[in-house]
Design a protein around this motif. Structure first.
Motif, short mmCIF file in Angstrom:
data_model
loop_
_atom_site.label_atom_id
_atom_site.label_comp_id
_atom_site.label_asym_id
_atom_site.label_seq_id
_atom_site.Cartn_x
_atom_site.Cartn_y
_atom_site.Cartn_z
N ALA A 34 25.70 32.29 -62.71
CA ALA A 34 25.44 33.71 -62.83
C ALA A 34 25.29 34.42 -61.49
O ALA A 34 25.88 35.45 -61.12
CB ALA A 34 24.36 34.05 -63.90
N GLY A 35 24.70 33.66 -60.65
CA GLY A 35 24.27 34.04 -59.17
C GLY A 35 25.52 34.29 -58.47
O GLY A 35 25.68 35.17 -57.71
N ARG A 36 26.53 33.15 -58.72
CA ARG A 36 27.75 33.18 -58.05
C ARG A 36 28.70 34.50 -58.16
O ARG A 36 29.16 35.14 -57.64
CB ARG A 36 28.49 31.77 -58.07
CG ARG A 36 27.90 30.86 -57.27
CD ARG A 36 28.73 29.47 -57.51
NE ARG A 36 27.87 28.27 -56.91
CZ ARG A 36 27.64 27.22 -57.73
NH1 ARG A 36 28.28 27.04 -59.08
NH2 ARG A 36 26.98 26.08 -57.18
N ILE A 37 28.70 34.78 -59.88
CA ILE A 37 29.59 35.70 -60.19
C ILE A 37 28.92 37.07 -59.51
O ILE A 37 29.71 37.72 -59.05
CB ILE A 37 29.37 35.60 -61.61
CG1 ILE A 37 30.31 34.39 -62.27
CG2 ILE A 37 30.06 36.96 -62.33
CD1 ILE A 37 30.24 34.16 -63.74
N TYR A 38 27.71 37.27 -59.76
CA TYR A 38 26.86 38.49 -59.15
C TYR A 38 27.45 38.67 -57.67
O TYR A 38 27.77 39.60 -57.31
CB TYR A 38 25.43 38.34 -59.57
CG TYR A 38 24.87 39.55 -58.93
CD1 TYR A 38 24.89 40.65 -59.61
CD2 TYR A 38 24.26 39.37 -57.74
CE1 TYR A 38 24.28 41.99 -59.04
CE2 TYR A 38 23.33 40.56 -57.18
CZ TYR A 38 23.30 41.89 -57.72
OH TYR A 38 22.86 42.92 -57.20
N ALA A 39 27.19 37.46 -56.88
CA ALA A 39 27.61 37.53 -55.50
C ALA A 39 28.99 38.02 -55.30
O ALA A 39 29.28 39.01 -54.42
CB ALA A 39 27.19 36.25 -54.72
N GLU A 40 29.73 37.47 -56.01
CA GLU A 40 31.38 37.75 -55.82
C GLU A 40 31.56 39.10 -56.45
O GLU A 40 32.34 39.65 -55.53
CB GLU A 40 32.27 36.84 -56.91
CG GLU A 40 33.43 36.86 -56.63
CD GLU A 40 34.22 36.26 -55.26
OE1 GLU A 40 35.32 37.03 -54.91
OE2 GLU A 40 33.72 35.59 -54.65
N LEU A 41 31.01 39.69 -57.40
CA LEU A 41 31.28 41.06 -57.85
C LEU A 41 30.50 42.17 -56.62
O LEU A 41 31.40 43.01 -56.54
CB LEU A 41 30.54 41.27 -59.31
CG LEU A 41 31.13 40.69 -60.43
CD1 LEU A 41 30.63 40.90 -61.56
CD2 LEU A 41 32.80 41.19 -60.75
N ARG A 42 29.86 41.54 -56.00
CA ARG A 42 29.03 42.46 -55.02
C ARG A 42 29.98 42.59 -53.88
O ARG A 42 30.26 43.64 -53.27
CB ARG A 42 27.66 41.96 -54.82
CG ARG A 42 26.97 42.97 -54.01
CD ARG A 42 25.48 42.51 -53.79
NE ARG A 42 24.84 43.50 -53.08
CZ ARG A 42 23.45 43.49 -52.85
NH1 ARG A 42 22.98 42.48 -53.31
NH2 ARG A 42 22.70 44.32 -52.07
N SER A 45 33.06 44.65 -54.57
CA SER A 45 32.74 45.86 -54.82
C SER A 45 32.44 46.72 -53.33
O SER A 45 32.80 47.85 -53.24
CB SER A 45 31.37 46.24 -55.48
OG SER A 45 30.99 47.44 -55.70
#
Length: 106
Positions: A34-42, A45
């Protein structure tokens, strides 16, 4: 303290349910994903936001001024000669002579 509209008590409840559903062995692995996905989305963006801002800065910068063409002005020819008509030809005798009583063929 509100995180995405969720209070601290609601956050603890969600984490407790996740621990029960996934178990203590698998929960850290899911948190990392979940942390990796959040970092990639950020990151994506931020890239998109930067591209949009650069595009707007390019459009706002003043470009070369384009003016409409001006209408051409009339300039007389450089030559000072004037037009002289050719000399008049002598009148040729008509086929009927000087008779005026002859009607035309039409």
């Amino acid at each position: 303290m509100n995180i995405l509209g969720i209070g601290p008590l609601e956050l603890l409840l969600i984490l407790g349910l996740a621990l029960v559903v996934f178990g203590p062995e698998r929960l850290p692995e899911l948190a990392r994903q979940a942390g990796r996905i959040y970092a990639e989305l950020r990151r994506v963006s931020n890239e998109v936001t930067g591209e949009i801002q650069r595009g707007l800065q390019i459009d706002d910068s003043p470009g070369p001024t384009i003016r409409p063409p001006t209408a051409p002005t009339y300039q007389p020819p450089a030559s000072t000669q004037t037009y002289t008509p050719p000399p008049a030809r002598p009148a040729s005798p008509s086929a009927h002579g000087d008779r005026t009583d002859v009607e035309p063929p039409y």
